[in-house]
Design a protein around this motif. Structure first.
Motif, PDB file in Angstrom:
ATOM      1  N   ARG A 149      22.526  40.972  48.275  1.00 52.97           N
ATOM      2  CA  ARG A 149      21.438  41.134  49.248  1.00 52.97           C
ATOM      3  C   ARG A 149      21.937  41.761  50.541  1.00 52.97           C
ATOM      4  NH1 ARG A 149      18.337  35.346  48.006  1.00 52.97           N
ATOM      5  NH2 ARG A 149      17.597  35.979  45.920  1.00 52.97           N
ATOM      6  N   GLY A 150      22.821  42.759  50.370  1.00 54.47           N
ATOM      7  CA  GLY A 150      23.331  43.522  51.494  1.00 54.47           C
ATOM      8  C   GLY A 150      24.527  42.920  52.189  1.00 54.47           C
ATOM      9  N   GLU A 151      24.931  41.707  51.808  1.00 57.50           N
ATOM     10  CA  GLU A 151      26.070  41.045  52.450  1.00 57.50           C
ATOM     11  C   GLU A 151      27.323  41.246  51.619  1.00 57.50           C
ATOM     12  OE1 GLU A 151      27.520  36.565  53.824  1.00 57.50           O
ATOM     13  OE2 GLU A 151      25.407  36.963  53.379  1.00 57.50           O
ATOM     14  N   ASP A 152      28.374  41.762  52.237  1.00 54.50           N
ATOM     15  CA  ASP A 152      29.636  42.005  51.542  1.00 54.50           C
ATOM     16  C   ASP A 152      30.243  40.691  51.065  1.00 54.50           C
ATOM     17  OD1 ASP A 152      31.931  43.654  50.744  1.00 54.50           O
ATOM     18  OD2 ASP A 152      32.961  42.624  52.381  1.00 54.50           O
ATOM     19  N   LEU A 153      30.713  40.668  49.825  1.00 57.71           N
ATOM     20  CA  LEU A 153      31.275  39.448  49.252  1.00 57.71           C
ATOM     21  C   LEU A 153      32.797  39.360  49.397  1.00 57.71           C
ATOM     22  CD1 LEU A 153      29.153  39.112  45.989  1.00 57.71           C
ATOM     23  CD2 LEU A 153      28.800  38.015  48.214  1.00 57.71           C
ATOM     24  N   GLY A 154      33.405  40.375  50.010  1.00 58.90           N
ATOM     25  CA  GLY A 154      34.833  40.308  50.260  1.00 58.90           C
ATOM     26  C   GLY A 154      35.647  40.980  49.177  1.00 58.90           C
ATOM     27  N   HIS A 155      36.966  40.796  49.270  1.00 57.38           N
ATOM     28  CA  HIS A 155      37.869  41.503  48.369  1.00 57.38           C
ATOM     29  C   HIS A 155      38.040  40.757  47.047  1.00 57.38           C
ATOM     30  CE1 HIS A 155      40.562  38.792  50.731  1.00 57.38           C
ATOM     31  NE2 HIS A 155      41.074  38.564  49.523  1.00 57.38           N
ATOM     32  N   LEU A 156      38.653  41.439  46.091  1.00 55.44           N
ATOM     33  CA  LEU A 156      38.871  40.907  44.755  1.00 55.44           C
ATOM     34  C   LEU A 156      39.854  39.738  44.783  1.00 55.44           C
ATOM     35  CD1 LEU A 156      38.482  41.351  41.628  1.00 55.44           C
ATOM     36  CD2 LEU A 156      40.520  42.796  41.738  1.00 55.44           C
ATOM     37  N   THR A 157      39.509  38.669  44.063  1.00 56.84           N
ATOM     38  CA  THR A 157      40.382  37.501  43.927  1.00 56.84           C
ATOM     39  C   THR A 157      40.337  37.020  42.473  1.00 56.84           C
ATOM     40  OG1 THR A 157      38.673  35.830  44.351  1.00 56.84           O
ATOM     41  CG2 THR A 157      39.785  36.779  46.283  1.00 56.84           C
ATOM     42  N   PRO A 158      41.222  36.094  42.103  1.00 53.82           N
ATOM     43  CA  PRO A 158      41.107  35.483  40.774  1.00 53.82           C
ATOM     44  C   PRO A 158      39.781  34.733  40.615  1.00 53.82           C
ATOM     45  CG  PRO A 158      43.278  35.081  41.699  1.00 53.82           C
ATOM     46  CD  PRO A 158      42.451  35.675  42.803  1.00 53.82           C
ATOM     47  N   VAL A 159      39.396  34.512  39.372  1.00 52.69           N
ATOM     48  CA  VAL A 159      38.172  33.760  39.067  1.00 52.69           C
ATOM     49  C   VAL A 159      38.525  32.277  39.123  1.00 52.69           C
ATOM     50  CG1 VAL A 159      36.274  33.452  37.440  1.00 52.69           C
ATOM     51  CG2 VAL A 159      37.435  35.653  37.580  1.00 52.69           C
ATOM     52  N   THR A 160      38.622  31.765  40.356  1.00 50.66           N
ATOM     53  CA  THR A 160      38.942  30.352  40.563  1.00 50.66           C
ATOM     54  C   THR A 160      38.036  29.786  41.654  1.00 50.66           C
ATOM     55  OG1 THR A 160      40.696  30.976  42.122  1.00 50.66           O
ATOM     56  CG2 THR A 160      41.355  30.549  39.850  1.00 50.66           C
ATOM     57  N   PRO A 161      37.537  28.545  41.449  1.00 53.39           N
ATOM     58  CA  PRO A 161      37.686  27.749  40.236  1.00 53.39           C
ATOM     59  C   PRO A 161      36.981  28.405  39.056  1.00 53.39           C
ATOM     60  CG  PRO A 161      36.041  26.776  41.672  1.00 53.39           C
ATOM     61  CD  PRO A 161      36.678  27.885  42.459  1.00 53.39           C
ATOM     62  N   PRO A 162      37.273  27.960  37.835  1.00 55.59           N
ATOM     63  CA  PRO A 162      36.620  28.556  36.662  1.00 55.59           C
ATOM     64  C   PRO A 162      35.100  28.430  36.745  1.00 55.59           C
ATOM     65  CG  PRO A 162      38.459  27.153  36.002  1.00 55.59           C
ATOM     66  CD  PRO A 162      38.245  26.912  37.460  1.00 55.59           C
ATOM     67  N   VAL A 163      34.396  29.400  36.184  1.00 53.12           N
ATOM     68  CA  VAL A 163      32.940  29.325  36.141  1.00 53.12           C
ATOM     69  C   VAL A 163      32.515  28.266  35.117  1.00 53.12           C
ATOM     70  CG1 VAL A 163      32.543  31.678  36.926  1.00 53.12           C
ATOM     71  CG2 VAL A 163      32.864  31.245  34.485  1.00 53.12           C
ATOM     72  N   THR A 164      31.306  27.739  35.287  1.00 48.68           N
ATOM     73  CA  THR A 164      30.854  26.609  34.471  1.00 48.68           C
ATOM     74  C   THR A 164      29.487  26.879  33.840  1.00 48.68           C
ATOM     75  OG1 THR A 164      29.922  25.525  36.445  1.00 48.68           O
ATOM     76  CG2 THR A 164      32.176  24.943  35.814  1.00 48.68           C
ATOM     77  N   PHE A 165      29.307  28.083  33.317  1.00 45.93           N
ATOM     78  CA  PHE A 165      28.050  28.392  32.629  1.00 45.93           C
ATOM     79  C   PHE A 165      28.020  27.785  31.229  1.00 45.93           C
ATOM     80  CE2 PHE A 165      29.238  32.207  35.171  1.00 45.93           C
ATOM     81  CZ  PHE A 165      28.321  32.026  36.195  1.00 45.93           C
ATOM     82  N   GLY A 166      29.182  27.664  30.611  1.00 45.28           N
ATOM     83  CA  GLY A 166      29.268  27.159  29.242  1.00 45.28           C
ATOM     84  C   GLY A 166      30.529  26.355  29.059  1.00 45.28           C
ATOM     85  N   PHE A 167      31.025  26.292  27.819  1.00 45.08           N
ATOM     86  CA  PHE A 167      32.187  25.457  27.517  1.00 45.08           C
ATOM     87  C   PHE A 167      33.498  26.083  27.968  1.00 45.08           C
ATOM     88  CE2 PHE A 167      31.349  28.025  23.708  1.00 45.08           C
ATOM     89  CZ  PHE A 167      32.579  28.623  23.503  1.00 45.08           C
ATOM     90  N   GLY A 168      33.503  27.388  28.317  1.00 44.79           N
ATOM     91  CA  GLY A 168      34.730  28.043  28.747  1.00 44.79           C
ATOM     92  C   GLY A 168      34.465  29.045  29.849  1.00 44.79           C
ATOM     93  N   SER A 169      35.527  29.470  30.506  1.00 44.28           N
ATOM     94  CA  SER A 169      35.445  30.440  31.592  1.00 44.28           C
ATOM     95  C   SER A 169      36.070  31.757  31.149  1.00 44.28           C
ATOM     96  CB  SER A 169      36.179  29.907  32.821  1.00 44.28           C
ATOM     97  OG  SER A 169      36.179  30.844  33.889  1.00 44.28           O
ATOM     98  N   THR A 170      35.890  32.788  31.961  1.00 44.28           N
ATOM     99  CA  THR A 170      36.659  34.007  31.783  1.00 44.28           C
ATOM    100  C   THR A 170      38.081  33.746  32.279  1.00 44.28           C
ATOM    101  OG1 THR A 170      36.087  34.851  33.978  1.00 44.28           O
ATOM    102  CG2 THR A 170      34.626  35.454  32.161  1.00 44.28           C
ATOM    103  N   PRO A 171      39.054  34.596  31.924  1.00 44.60           N
ATOM    104  CA  PRO A 171      40.407  34.410  32.455  1.00 44.60           C
ATOM    105  C   PRO A 171      40.418  34.418  33.980  1.00 44.60           C
ATOM    106  CG  PRO A 171      40.408  35.995  30.658  1.00 44.60           C
ATOM    107  CD  PRO A 171      38.968  35.724  30.984  1.00 44.60           C
ATOM    108  N   ALA A 172      41.352  33.685  34.569  1.00 43.98           N
ATOM    109  CA  ALA A 172      41.445  33.652  36.030  1.00 43.98           C
ATOM    110  C   ALA A 172      41.796  35.025  36.596  1.00 43.98           C
ATOM    111  CB  ALA A 172      42.477  32.613  36.456  1.00 43.98           C
ATOM    112  N   ALA A 173      42.697  35.744  35.933  1.00 42.87           N
ATOM    113  CA  ALA A 173      43.059  37.085  36.394  1.00 42.87           C
ATOM    114  C   ALA A 173      41.886  38.034  36.143  1.00 42.87           C
ATOM    115  CB  ALA A 173      44.299  37.575  35.664  1.00 42.87           C
TER     116      ALA A 173
END
Length: 200
Positions: free
Chosen positions: A163-187
Motif C-alpha cells: 500500500r505504498g509503504e516500503d517494506l525494507g531490505h531482503l532478510t531471511p524468512v524468520t520466524p517461519p511462516v505459519t500458513f500450513g504444516f511447513g514453511s519455506t526455507p529461511a534463506a
C-alpha cells in the motif's frame, strides 16, 4: 480420494519490516495457470492474495489465513528479474545461481523427486537440514500434501512495498511462516516444485 498436482515455483522472502512473503506461480494445475501470494505480517496476521474465487476456495481449504483478498495478481519474468504486482503489493526479485541443495535436486529424476513416496522419505531429512521446512504433512480438511522439489535458486535481492509503504531490505524468512504444516526455507530462494494434494 482425489489427487491434485500443481507444477510451478515457490518464492520465499523476508523483509526488514518483519513482513514475510510467499509467492506461488503455478504453470500447470487443475485451476489453470495462476499466481497467488501469502503474506504474514510482523504481528503474525496471515493474508492470502488470490486472483479469483476458485483459487481462493482451494487454497483456503488447504492452508490457514486470517484474511483473504481477491485481487488481480500479475507475474512477469525478464531474465533473472521477477515482478509480482497486485492492487496493494509491489514485489521485485532478482534470482541468482543454484543453491547447493538445488544442484543436488537437479540430479534426481523429477519422476522420483516429485513422487509422494519420495517426499515421505525426504521429510525427516528436510526437517533437520532446513529449519521449518517439511516435504509432507496434513493440510486443512483432512488433506494430505506432498512437496516434491526439483530445483532451487537463490534470491539475491528484493524490493517490496505494501500500500505504498516500503517494506525494507531482503532478510531471511524468520520466524517461519505459519500458513500450513511447513514453511519455506529461511534463506530467500525460489524452488521449482510439484505440490501433490490428496483430498478425502
Amino acid at each position: 480420494m482425489g489427487r491434485s498436482r500443481f507444477h510451478g515455483e515457490i518464492f520465499g522472502v523476508g523483509t526488514s519490516s518483519g513482513v514475510r512473503i510467499v509467492v506461488g506461480h503455478w504453470t500447470r494445475s487443475p485451476l489453470g495457470e495462476f499466481t497467488d501470494v501469502m503474506i504474514q505480517f510482523s504481528g503474525g496476521h496471515r493474508l492470502l492474495l488470490a486472483p479469483d474465487e476458485d483459487v481462493r476456495e482451494f487454497v483456503t481449504a488447504t492452508y490457514t489465513f486470517d484474511d483473504v483478498s481477491l485481487t488481480p495478481v500479475g507475474f512477469t519474468r525478464v531474465g533473472d528479474t521477477v515482478s509480482v504486482n497486485t492492487d496493494d503489493l509491489r514485489l521485485t526479485l532478482r534470482t541468482g545461481r543454484s543453491t547447493a541443495l538445488g544442484t543436488l535436486l537437479a540430479m534426481v529424476p523429477s519422476t522420483i523427486s516429485t513422487a509422494p513416496w519420495f517426499c515421505r522419505i525426504s521429510d525427516p531429512i528436510a526437517r533437520v537440514v532446513l529449519r521449518g521446512v517439511r516435504t509432507r504433512g496434513s493440510a486443512g480438511n483432512d488433506r494430505r500434501e506432498y512437496y516434491g522439489a526439483k530445483h532451487q535458486h537463490r534470491i539475491l535481492s528484493a524490493t517490496a512495498s505494501w500500500r505504498g509503504e516500503d517494506l525494507g531490505h531482503l532478510t531471511p524468512v524468520t520466524p517461519p511462516v505459519t500458513f500450513g504444516f511447513g514453511s519455506t526455507p529461511a534463506a530467500p530462494s525460489v524452488t521449482s516444485i510439484t505440490t501433490t494434494i490428496d483430498t478425502p
